[in-house]
Design a protein around this motif. Structure first.
Motif, PDB file in Angstrom:
ATOM      1  N   ILE A 195     -39.737-121.663 -33.906  1.00 47.65           N
ATOM      2  CA  ILE A 195     -40.306-120.317 -34.025  1.00 47.65           C
ATOM      3  C   ILE A 195     -39.272-119.266 -33.624  1.00 47.65           C
ATOM      4  O   ILE A 195     -39.104-118.240 -34.297  1.00 47.65           O
ATOM      5  CB  ILE A 195     -41.586-120.196 -33.177  1.00 47.65           C
ATOM      6  N   LEU A 196     -38.562-119.515 -32.540  1.00 50.88           N
ATOM      7  CA  LEU A 196     -37.521-118.583 -32.098  1.00 50.88           C
ATOM      8  C   LEU A 196     -36.427-118.434 -33.157  1.00 50.88           C
ATOM      9  O   LEU A 196     -35.930-117.336 -33.398  1.00 50.88           O
ATOM     10  CB  LEU A 196     -36.915-119.072 -30.782  1.00 50.88           C
ATOM     11  N   ARG A 197     -36.075-119.534 -33.789  1.00 52.88           N
ATOM     12  CA  ARG A 197     -35.047-119.484 -34.837  1.00 52.88           C
ATOM     13  C   ARG A 197     -35.552-118.676 -36.030  1.00 52.88           C
ATOM     14  O   ARG A 197     -34.803-117.867 -36.605  1.00 52.88           O
ATOM     15  CB  ARG A 197     -34.675-120.910 -35.244  1.00 52.88           C
ATOM     16  N   LEU A 198     -36.809-118.876 -36.420  1.00 51.55           N
ATOM     17  CA  LEU A 198     -37.387-118.101 -37.520  1.00 51.55           C
ATOM     18  C   LEU A 198     -37.407-116.607 -37.208  1.00 51.55           C
ATOM     19  O   LEU A 198     -37.229-115.772 -38.088  1.00 51.55           O
ATOM     20  CB  LEU A 198     -38.814-118.580 -37.804  1.00 51.55           C
ATOM     21  N   ALA A 199     -37.622-116.293 -35.940  1.00 58.30           N
ATOM     22  CA  ALA A 199     -37.693-114.892 -35.519  1.00 58.30           C
ATOM     23  C   ALA A 199     -36.317-114.256 -35.346  1.00 58.30           C
ATOM     24  O   ALA A 199     -36.227-113.067 -35.019  1.00 58.30           O
ATOM     25  CB  ALA A 199     -38.482-114.789 -34.215  1.00 58.30           C
ATOM     26  N   PHE A 241     -41.970-111.230 -27.985  1.00 61.77           N
ATOM     27  CA  PHE A 241     -40.516-111.368 -27.898  1.00 61.77           C
ATOM     28  C   PHE A 241     -39.866-110.016 -27.588  1.00 61.77           C
ATOM     29  O   PHE A 241     -38.981-109.922 -26.730  1.00 61.77           O
ATOM     30  CB  PHE A 241     -39.953-111.911 -29.217  1.00 61.77           C
ATOM     31  N   ALA A 242     -40.295-108.968 -28.292  1.00 59.60           N
ATOM     32  CA  ALA A 242     -39.736-107.636 -28.051  1.00 59.60           C
ATOM     33  C   ALA A 242     -40.015-107.178 -26.623  1.00 59.60           C
ATOM     34  O   ALA A 242     -39.148-106.573 -25.976  1.00 59.60           O
ATOM     35  CB  ALA A 242     -40.310-106.635 -29.053  1.00 59.60           C
ATOM     36  N   GLY A 243     -41.214-107.465 -26.116  1.00 60.15           N
ATOM     37  CA  GLY A 243     -41.546-107.098 -24.744  1.00 60.15           C
ATOM     38  C   GLY A 243     -40.640-107.782 -23.738  1.00 60.15           C
ATOM     39  O   GLY A 243     -40.217-107.173 -22.746  1.00 60.15           O
ATOM     40  N   MET A 244     -40.325-109.055 -23.988  1.00 58.89           N
ATOM     41  CA  MET A 244     -39.410-109.778 -23.098  1.00 58.89           C
ATOM     42  C   MET A 244     -38.027-109.136 -23.100  1.00 58.89           C
ATOM     43  O   MET A 244     -37.412-108.957 -22.044  1.00 58.89           O
ATOM     44  CB  MET A 244     -39.320-111.242 -23.537  1.00 58.89           C
ATOM     45  N   ILE A 245     -37.550-108.775 -24.286  1.00 60.66           N
ATOM     46  CA  ILE A 245     -36.219-108.179 -24.371  1.00 60.66           C
ATOM     47  C   ILE A 245     -36.220-106.784 -23.745  1.00 60.66           C
ATOM     48  O   ILE A 245     -35.279-106.413 -23.028  1.00 60.66           O
ATOM     49  CB  ILE A 245     -35.740-108.131 -25.831  1.00 60.66           C
ATOM     50  N   ILE A 264     -35.529-108.301 -33.762  1.00 62.27           N
ATOM     51  CA  ILE A 264     -36.949-108.627 -33.560  1.00 62.27           C
ATOM     52  C   ILE A 264     -37.833-107.499 -34.091  1.00 62.27           C
ATOM     53  O   ILE A 264     -38.846-107.751 -34.758  1.00 62.27           O
ATOM     54  CB  ILE A 264     -37.242-108.877 -32.068  1.00 62.27           C
ATOM     55  N   ARG A 265     -37.462-106.269 -33.817  1.00 65.33           N
ATOM     56  CA  ARG A 265     -38.255-105.133 -34.314  1.00 65.33           C
ATOM     57  C   ARG A 265     -38.290-105.109 -35.836  1.00 65.33           C
ATOM     58  O   ARG A 265     -39.325-104.841 -36.445  1.00 65.33           O
ATOM     59  CB  ARG A 265     -37.689-103.823 -33.776  1.00 65.33           C
ATOM     60  N   SER A 266     -37.133-105.398 -36.455  1.00 63.75           N
ATOM     61  CA  SER A 266     -37.066-105.385 -37.907  1.00 63.75           C
ATOM     62  C   SER A 266     -37.899-106.515 -38.506  1.00 63.75           C
ATOM     63  O   SER A 266     -38.704-106.291 -39.420  1.00 63.75           O
ATOM     64  CB  SER A 266     -35.604-105.509 -38.354  1.00 63.75           C
TER      65      SER A 266
END
Length: 210
Positions: A153-157, A127-131, A190-192
């Motif tokens: 999964i996206l919501r959890l993240a 996810f971080a790579g995409m952003i 996402i990083r956090s």
């Protein structure tokens, strides 16, 4: 570790790309039993022929353990050309600041590190790579066709999908289309949540040629 492969690097990283297509076979054909195009335990489709950018996640053993494919919305996309029914009354996005993601897949060993929400840390890295790719290329959003499992999964993240239309049955899954925000704020979240330190992409971020 995340690796970015742009079209000009396909030849240099041919073995990694072959390994990625094998991972996609294991995930989409063997595990999820989707109706995908396969041959010799390799999964490909027509959109691999449109010079996408690939993000690959390499495990500690240096094997390809995850991937995602990125294409500009100004060209052929899965939403426009394969799943327009998921748009409802909306218009297909087609602007330079929106790209489409597809074929997000992870094939991890049970010992893979976990992070917030019980999700694999590798999920957050992808996810971080995409952003990071989006920020480096002046994107504002990523559009995607996924399933309701991935939506959870996206919501959890804490990178929630903004739905375009309502979920609909497609093959053996419940599919949904939507947008993902590209911003420094979403990257920080996402990083956090993923306990990531610093940027995750280690190949130079180069936009593919037109």
């Amino acid at each position: 570790m995340m690796q970015l492969i742009t079209p000009d690097l396909y030849g240099e990283f041919a073995s990694e790309l072959k390994e990625m297509h094998g991972l996609r076979y294991r995930v989409f054909k063997e595990r999820l039993d989707w109706e995908v195009q396969t041959e010799d335990e390799i999964e490909t489709d027509a959109f691999d022929g449109f010079k996408p950018v690939y993000l690959l996640f390499k495990g500690s053993d240096w094997r390809i353990r995850g991937c995602v494919r990125l294409l500009p919305s100004t060209g052929p996309t899965m939403l426009r050309d394969t799943f327009p029914v998921l748009l409802g009354a909306d218009v297909v996005p087609s602007t330079a600041d929106i790209w489409e993601s597809s074929r997000f897949a992870l094939d991890l060993p049970p010992s893979a590190p976990k992070a917030a929400g019980g999700l694999a840390q590798a999920t957050y890295e992808l996810f971080a790579g995409m952003i990071e790719f989006g920020l480096a290329n002046d994107l504002t959003r990523i559009v995607t066709v996924t399933d309701t499992r991935m939506e959870r999964i996206l919501r959890l993240a804490t990178w929630p999908l903004s739905r375009i239309g309502q979920p609909m049955p497609v093959g053996k899954t419940e599919a949904v289309a939507g947008f993902l925000e590209i911003s420094h704020a979403s990257l920080l979240r996402i990083r956090s949540r993923g306990r990531l330190r610093g940027p995750v992409l280690w190949q130079p971020v180069l936009a593919p040629s037109a």
